[in-house]
Design a protein around this motif. Structure first.
Motif, PDB file in Angstrom:
ATOM      1  N   ASP A  14     -68.621  -1.724 -77.830  1.00  0.00           N
ATOM      2  CA  ASP A  14     -68.967  -2.369 -79.096  1.00  0.00           C
ATOM      3  C   ASP A  14     -67.796  -3.242 -79.527  1.00  0.00           C
ATOM      4  OD1 ASP A  14     -69.897  -3.172 -81.515  1.00  0.00           O
ATOM      5  OD2 ASP A  14     -70.198  -1.169 -82.348  1.00  0.00           O
ATOM      6  N   ALA A  15     -67.923  -4.548 -79.295  1.00  0.00           N
ATOM      7  CA  ALA A  15     -66.823  -5.465 -79.601  1.00  0.00           C
ATOM      8  C   ALA A  15     -66.575  -5.593 -81.100  1.00  0.00           C
ATOM      9  CB  ALA A  15     -67.115  -6.847 -79.012  1.00  0.00           C
ATOM     10  N   ASP A  16     -67.535  -5.225 -81.920  1.00  0.00           N
ATOM     11  CA  ASP A  16     -67.376  -5.341 -83.361  1.00  0.00           C
ATOM     12  C   ASP A  16     -66.854  -4.059 -84.009  1.00  0.00           C
ATOM     13  OD1 ASP A  16     -68.347  -7.972 -83.350  1.00  0.00           O
ATOM     14  OD2 ASP A  16     -70.420  -7.264 -83.386  1.00  0.00           O
ATOM     15  N   ALA A  17     -66.784  -2.972 -83.266  1.00  0.00           N
ATOM     16  CA  ALA A  17     -66.320  -1.704 -83.833  1.00  0.00           C
ATOM     17  C   ALA A  17     -64.830  -1.786 -84.138  1.00  0.00           C
ATOM     18  CB  ALA A  17     -66.598  -0.559 -82.865  1.00  0.00           C
ATOM     19  N   PRO A  18     -64.392  -1.243 -85.262  1.00  0.00           N
ATOM     20  CA  PRO A  18     -62.958  -1.296 -85.581  1.00  0.00           C
ATOM     21  C   PRO A  18     -62.104  -0.493 -84.603  1.00  0.00           C
ATOM     22  CG  PRO A  18     -64.121   0.115 -87.132  1.00  0.00           C
ATOM     23  CD  PRO A  18     -65.170  -0.573 -86.318  1.00  0.00           C
ATOM     24  N   MET A  19     -62.689   0.543 -84.008  1.00  0.00           N
ATOM     25  CA  MET A  19     -61.934   1.371 -83.066  1.00  0.00           C
ATOM     26  C   MET A  19     -62.895   1.919 -82.019  1.00  0.00           C
ATOM     27  SD  MET A  19     -59.454   4.673 -83.842  1.00  0.00           S
ATOM     28  CE  MET A  19     -58.383   3.666 -84.892  1.00  0.00           C
ATOM     29  N   VAL A  20     -62.555   1.758 -80.746  1.00  0.00           N
ATOM     30  CA  VAL A  20     -63.342   2.283 -79.636  1.00  0.00           C
ATOM     31  C   VAL A  20     -62.456   3.236 -78.847  1.00  0.00           C
ATOM     32  CG1 VAL A  20     -64.641   1.749 -77.553  1.00  0.00           C
ATOM     33  CG2 VAL A  20     -64.743   0.189 -79.512  1.00  0.00           C
ATOM     34  N   VAL A  21     -62.941   4.460 -78.658  1.00  0.00           N
ATOM     35  CA  VAL A  21     -62.176   5.504 -77.973  1.00  0.00           C
ATOM     36  C   VAL A  21     -63.003   6.037 -76.818  1.00  0.00           C
ATOM     37  CG1 VAL A  21     -61.108   7.787 -78.186  1.00  0.00           C
ATOM     38  CG2 VAL A  21     -60.930   6.141 -80.069  1.00  0.00           C
ATOM     39  N   VAL A  22     -62.406   6.104 -75.622  1.00  0.00           N
ATOM     40  CA  VAL A  22     -63.033   6.732 -74.459  1.00  0.00           C
ATOM     41  C   VAL A  22     -62.427   8.131 -74.336  1.00  0.00           C
ATOM     42  CG1 VAL A  22     -63.507   6.582 -72.005  1.00  0.00           C
ATOM     43  CG2 VAL A  22     -63.310   4.486 -73.355  1.00  0.00           C
ATOM     44  N   ASP A  23     -63.192   9.122 -74.721  1.00  0.00           N
ATOM     45  CA  ASP A  23     -62.724  10.510 -74.720  1.00  0.00           C
ATOM     46  C   ASP A  23     -62.856  11.088 -73.314  1.00  0.00           C
ATOM     47  OD1 ASP A  23     -62.148  13.166 -75.099  1.00  0.00           O
ATOM     48  OD2 ASP A  23     -63.437  13.426 -76.847  1.00  0.00           O
ATOM     49  N   THR A  24     -61.729  11.329 -72.654  1.00  0.00           N
ATOM     50  CA  THR A  24     -61.703  11.887 -71.294  1.00  0.00           C
ATOM     51  C   THR A  24     -61.119  13.292 -71.273  1.00  0.00           C
ATOM     52  OG1 THR A  24     -59.561  10.833 -70.895  1.00  0.00           O
ATOM     53  CG2 THR A  24     -61.526   9.601 -70.259  1.00  0.00           C
ATOM     54  N   SER A  25     -61.078  13.951 -72.418  1.00  0.00           N
ATOM     55  CA  SER A  25     -60.438  15.270 -72.481  1.00  0.00           C
ATOM     56  C   SER A  25     -61.140  16.297 -71.614  1.00  0.00           C
ATOM     57  CB  SER A  25     -60.401  15.748 -73.938  1.00  0.00           C
ATOM     58  OG  SER A  25     -61.713  15.779 -74.502  1.00  0.00           O
ATOM     59  N   GLU A  26     -62.461  16.180 -71.437  1.00  0.00           N
ATOM     60  CA  GLU A  26     -63.179  17.136 -70.605  1.00  0.00           C
ATOM     61  C   GLU A  26     -62.799  16.988 -69.128  1.00  0.00           C
ATOM     62  OE1 GLU A  26     -65.154  19.531 -71.484  1.00  0.00           O
ATOM     63  OE2 GLU A  26     -65.294  19.127 -73.631  1.00  0.00           O
ATOM     64  N   LEU A  27     -62.434  15.779 -68.716  1.00  0.00           N
ATOM     65  CA  LEU A  27     -62.113  15.544 -67.308  1.00  0.00           C
ATOM     66  C   LEU A  27     -60.715  16.000 -66.952  1.00  0.00           C
ATOM     67  CD1 LEU A  27     -63.619  11.970 -66.866  1.00  0.00           C
ATOM     68  CD2 LEU A  27     -64.629  14.137 -66.199  1.00  0.00           C
ATOM     69  N   PHE A  28     -59.810  16.032 -67.907  1.00  0.00           N
ATOM     70  CA  PHE A  28     -58.431  16.368 -67.602  1.00  0.00           C
ATOM     71  C   PHE A  28     -58.269  17.836 -67.245  1.00  0.00           C
ATOM     72  CE2 PHE A  28     -57.730  12.223 -68.940  1.00  0.00           C
ATOM     73  CZ  PHE A  28     -56.413  11.859 -68.737  1.00  0.00           C
ATOM     74  N   ALA A  29     -59.275  18.629 -67.524  1.00  0.00           N
ATOM     75  CA  ALA A  29     -59.210  20.033 -67.115  1.00  0.00           C
ATOM     76  C   ALA A  29     -59.363  20.193 -65.604  1.00  0.00           C
ATOM     77  CB  ALA A  29     -60.295  20.832 -67.838  1.00  0.00           C
ATOM     78  N   ARG A  30     -59.823  19.133 -64.908  1.00  0.00           N
ATOM     79  CA  ARG A  30     -60.019  19.217 -63.463  1.00  0.00           C
ATOM     80  C   ARG A  30     -58.735  19.004 -62.670  1.00  0.00           C
ATOM     81  NH1 ARG A  30     -65.588  15.792 -62.280  1.00  0.00           N
ATOM     82  NH2 ARG A  30     -66.825  16.578 -64.027  1.00  0.00           N
ATOM     83  N   GLY A  31     -57.661  18.622 -63.316  1.00  0.00           N
ATOM     84  CA  GLY A  31     -56.419  18.436 -62.604  1.00  0.00           C
ATOM     85  C   GLY A  31     -55.784  17.091 -62.898  1.00  0.00           C
ATOM     86  N   GLU A  32     -54.501  16.980 -62.558  1.00  0.00           N
ATOM     87  CA  GLU A  32     -53.742  15.781 -62.868  1.00  0.00           C
ATOM     88  C   GLU A  32     -54.219  14.575 -62.064  1.00  0.00           C
ATOM     89  OE1 GLU A  32     -51.531  13.591 -65.012  1.00  0.00           O
ATOM     90  OE2 GLU A  32     -51.495  15.762 -65.331  1.00  0.00           O
ATOM     91  N   PHE A  33     -54.560  14.797 -60.812  1.00  0.00           N
ATOM     92  CA  PHE A  33     -54.972  13.675 -59.974  1.00  0.00           C
ATOM     93  C   PHE A  33     -56.291  13.082 -60.452  1.00  0.00           C
ATOM     94  CE2 PHE A  33     -57.071  12.009 -56.082  1.00  0.00           C
ATOM     95  CZ  PHE A  33     -56.216  10.938 -55.875  1.00  0.00           C
ATOM     96  N   VAL A  34     -57.225  13.944 -60.818  1.00  0.00           N
ATOM     97  CA  VAL A  34     -58.495  13.465 -61.363  1.00  0.00           C
ATOM     98  C   VAL A  34     -58.248  12.685 -62.649  1.00  0.00           C
ATOM     99  CG1 VAL A  34     -60.722  14.176 -62.284  1.00  0.00           C
ATOM    100  CG2 VAL A  34     -59.774  15.339 -60.295  1.00  0.00           C
ATOM    101  N   ALA A  35     -57.280  13.141 -63.442  1.00  0.00           N
ATOM    102  CA  ALA A  35     -56.960  12.450 -64.683  1.00  0.00           C
ATOM    103  C   ALA A  35     -56.442  11.043 -64.410  1.00  0.00           C
ATOM    104  CB  ALA A  35     -55.929  13.243 -65.472  1.00  0.00           C
ATOM    105  N   GLN A  36     -55.605  10.882 -63.397  1.00  0.00           N
ATOM    106  CA  GLN A  36     -55.073   9.564 -63.077  1.00  0.00           C
ATOM    107  C   GLN A  36     -56.174   8.624 -62.590  1.00  0.00           C
ATOM    108  OE1 GLN A  36     -51.508   9.471 -60.679  1.00  0.00           O
ATOM    109  NE2 GLN A  36     -50.820  11.427 -61.462  1.00  0.00           N
ATOM    110  N   LEU A  37     -57.049   9.116 -61.730  1.00  0.00           N
ATOM    111  CA  LEU A  37     -58.158   8.276 -61.267  1.00  0.00           C
ATOM    112  C   LEU A  37     -59.061   7.866 -62.427  1.00  0.00           C
ATOM    113  CD1 LEU A  37     -59.179  10.127 -57.976  1.00  0.00           C
ATOM    114  CD2 LEU A  37     -57.972   7.952 -58.164  1.00  0.00           C
ATOM    115  N   THR A  38     -59.305   8.802 -63.310  1.00  0.00           N
ATOM    116  CA  THR A  38     -60.153   8.504 -64.464  1.00  0.00           C
ATOM    117  C   THR A  38     -59.527   7.436 -65.342  1.00  0.00           C
ATOM    118  OG1 THR A  38     -61.038  10.757 -64.445  1.00  0.00           O
ATOM    119  CG2 THR A  38     -61.267   9.500 -66.482  1.00  0.00           C
ATOM    120  N   GLN A  39     -58.215   7.539 -65.540  1.00  0.00           N
ATOM    121  CA  GLN A  39     -57.541   6.575 -66.397  1.00  0.00           C
ATOM    122  C   GLN A  39     -57.585   5.174 -65.797  1.00  0.00           C
ATOM    123  OE1 GLN A  39     -54.780   8.335 -68.758  1.00  0.00           O
ATOM    124  NE2 GLN A  39     -53.475   6.575 -69.128  1.00  0.00           N
TER     125      GLN A  39
END
Length: 517
Positions: A310-335
């Protein structure tokens, strides 16, 4: 002529008497007016309306009462002229209020875009910001305060990867959008999205830009899964290029990781003797993309995007907290995937928008040499796209996780962080002093000061000038409740609902531009 006559008279008091009187006067300084000492000296009581012993005294110049000079009060501009090596005039009054300048005793405004366009000699050459500080030093709250208060100035915020899930309530409170990945959420992001067209670019320039970005993203994902210091061979690069080009053609310019994997499989199944080397070279890229299509990262990035930015939204957040529980490497790929998807969308100069791109755990974007080069290029193009990258690190030695000790990746990572001109240094650990002095060229007394900073206070470096700022001085109750990230520690049983955003709060957070005296 007559001679000079010298007349000698006896003193009215002896030396012993004068010494006794001096001691008695000294004792009177610590006593109340009207009391007497053993020598009989009495400090007279103050008449009505006078301030005996405080400022105005009776008895003239030799009055034994202590004289106290009242404090001098003046504007920061005058004090800077009287004490040029102690007081400063401050950074100015452009941008949102972020705190109080403890040296100039004035409100501290900050906007990276205003600092970049400043022509008074306090300007900077970059809009990016490096935020460094230990845990619970207040850096996250100050960054949220800066981005939230900047909404009134027309600056939006994007968080490509919220690994802790703490930006979601902030985005919802200000009317923004939260995209949640992993867990029970089935949202998918396509990192190979085409993205908007760059303003003023010809057809050939636009096609080249899109192809380069897609290839860089695809190459970064593959290289990050290879052993450390391993690189894609020229033949493997050719395989990826060929598979990507075929995916673009067969999908009508909507390539996905699933389509690229399918064309890599076709290359591997070729029976042409001339493709023998190509068949061998497809093995490593195919095994990597298998993770995204059929492995532990499936359901996230292999198909077309099911959510929109949403280009008009004042703030856009991609919540990846559920994925970071799978490990550091998965977190880096996700990022890497989320950052590539966001960058493809926000690199539209035609919109004339200014955005903060908050990179939580910024070192995770530096997993490979190719990814580092993308990172460096994106920081250099920040002014071109009207973007301010906020790179957050807990400690400068976080970059030691990038490459080996003497590797090119490690040197490039430190170079990228050191080249960011705007820096917010919060409280640091003892081990960080040497790194800050050697890597960021900070004065030793500044690094010593950073060790004892209170939560919310930070050393701000804007261009060639430094400031000591207390960010929590100007924080309202609404902000403190919304930005508190220690609630799980301070009160694990309390789970209050996030406050509802009220536009009137933003108007109360900072007044109109005014001079602080």
């Amino acid at each position: 002529m007559p001679r000079n006559v010298i007349t000698i008279t006896a003193p009215d008091r002896t030396r012993k008497q004068r010494r006794a009187e001096a001691r008695a006067i000294a004792l009177l300084h610590a006593q109340e007016p009207g009391t007497s000492s053993a020598s009989g000296l009495v400090l007279p009581p103050a008449p009505p309306g006078s301030r005996l012993g405080v400022g105005l005294t009776r008895g003239g110049y030799w009055n034994p009462a202590r004289v106290r000079v009242p404090a001098h009060r003046a504007t920061s501009q005058h004090i800077a002229g009287m004490y040029p090596f102690v007081a400063d005039t401050g950074i100015g009054h452009r941008g949102p209020v972020l705190g109080v300048d403890l040296n100039a005793d004035s409100l501290w405004h900050f906007s990276p875009w205003d600092a970049y366009t400043d022509t008074t000699g306090r300007g900077t050459l970059s809009t990016n910001v490096l935020v460094l500080g230990a845990y619970r030093s207040g850096k996250s709250a100050v960054v949220k305060m800066l981005t939230t208060r900047s909404l009134a100035f027309g600056h939006q915020t994007v968080v490509p990867s919220d690994s802790k899930g703490e930006w979601g309530p902030v985005a919802e409170a200000v009317g923004g959008k939260v995209i949640r990945l992993g867990g029970t959420h089935r949202a998918t992001l396509n990192p190979l999205n085409r993205g908007p067209r760059r303003t003023g670019a010809s057809d050939d320039e636009h096609e080249k830009m899109v192809r380069d970005r897609r290839m860089a993203t695809l190459g970064s994902l593959v290289e990050m899964t290879l052993p450390r210091d391993a690189r894609l061979t020229p033949v493997e690069h050719v395989c990826l290029h060929t598979a990507l080009d075929r995916a673009v053609t067969t999908t009508g310019d909507h390539p996905t990781l699933r389509a690229v994997l399918a064309h890599l499989a076709e290359l591997a199944a070729s029976t042409d003797p001339a493709d023998a080397e190509v068949r061998v070279a497809t093995s490593r890229p195919r095994f990597v993309l298998q993770r995204f299509v059929h492995g532990d990262l499936s359901g996230l990035f292999e198909d077309e995007s099911t959510v929109e930015f949403d280009a008009d939204a004042p703030m856009v957040v991609v919540d990846t907290s559920e994925l970071f529980a799978r490990g550091e490497f998965v977190a880096q790929l996700t990022q890497v995937c989320t950052t590539a998807w966001v960058q493809a969308v926000i690199s539209d100069r035609a919109a004339k928008r200014t955005r903060y791109v908050v990179r939580e755990e910024g070192w995770r974007d530096m997993g490979s040499l190719q990814n580092l080069q993308m990172y460096q290029q994106w920081l250099k193009l920040s002014r071109h796209y009207g973007i301010s990258n906020i790179v957050i690190l807990h400690k400068f030695t976080d970059l030691d996780a990038v490459g080996d000790a003497q590797s090119q990746e490690r040197h490039l990572a430190y170079s990228i962080a050191g080249d960011i001109e705007n820096k917010f240094i919060f409280r640091v650990n003892h081990q960080e002093q040497q790194s800050l002095t050697a890597r960021l060229n900070l004065p030793p007394h500044h690094t010593e000061m950073a060790r004892g900073l209170q939560s919310g206070r930070f050393l701000a470096y804007v261009g060639q000038f430094s400031y000591l700022v207390d960010g929590f001085c100007t924080s309202t109750g609404w902000e403190r409740t919304l930005f508190d990230t220690d609630d799980a520690i301070t009160d694990p049983t309390a789970a209050p609902a996030p406050p509802v955003f009220d536009p009137a709060v933003l108007e109360a957070v900072w007044p109109e531009q005014q001079e602080w005296t």
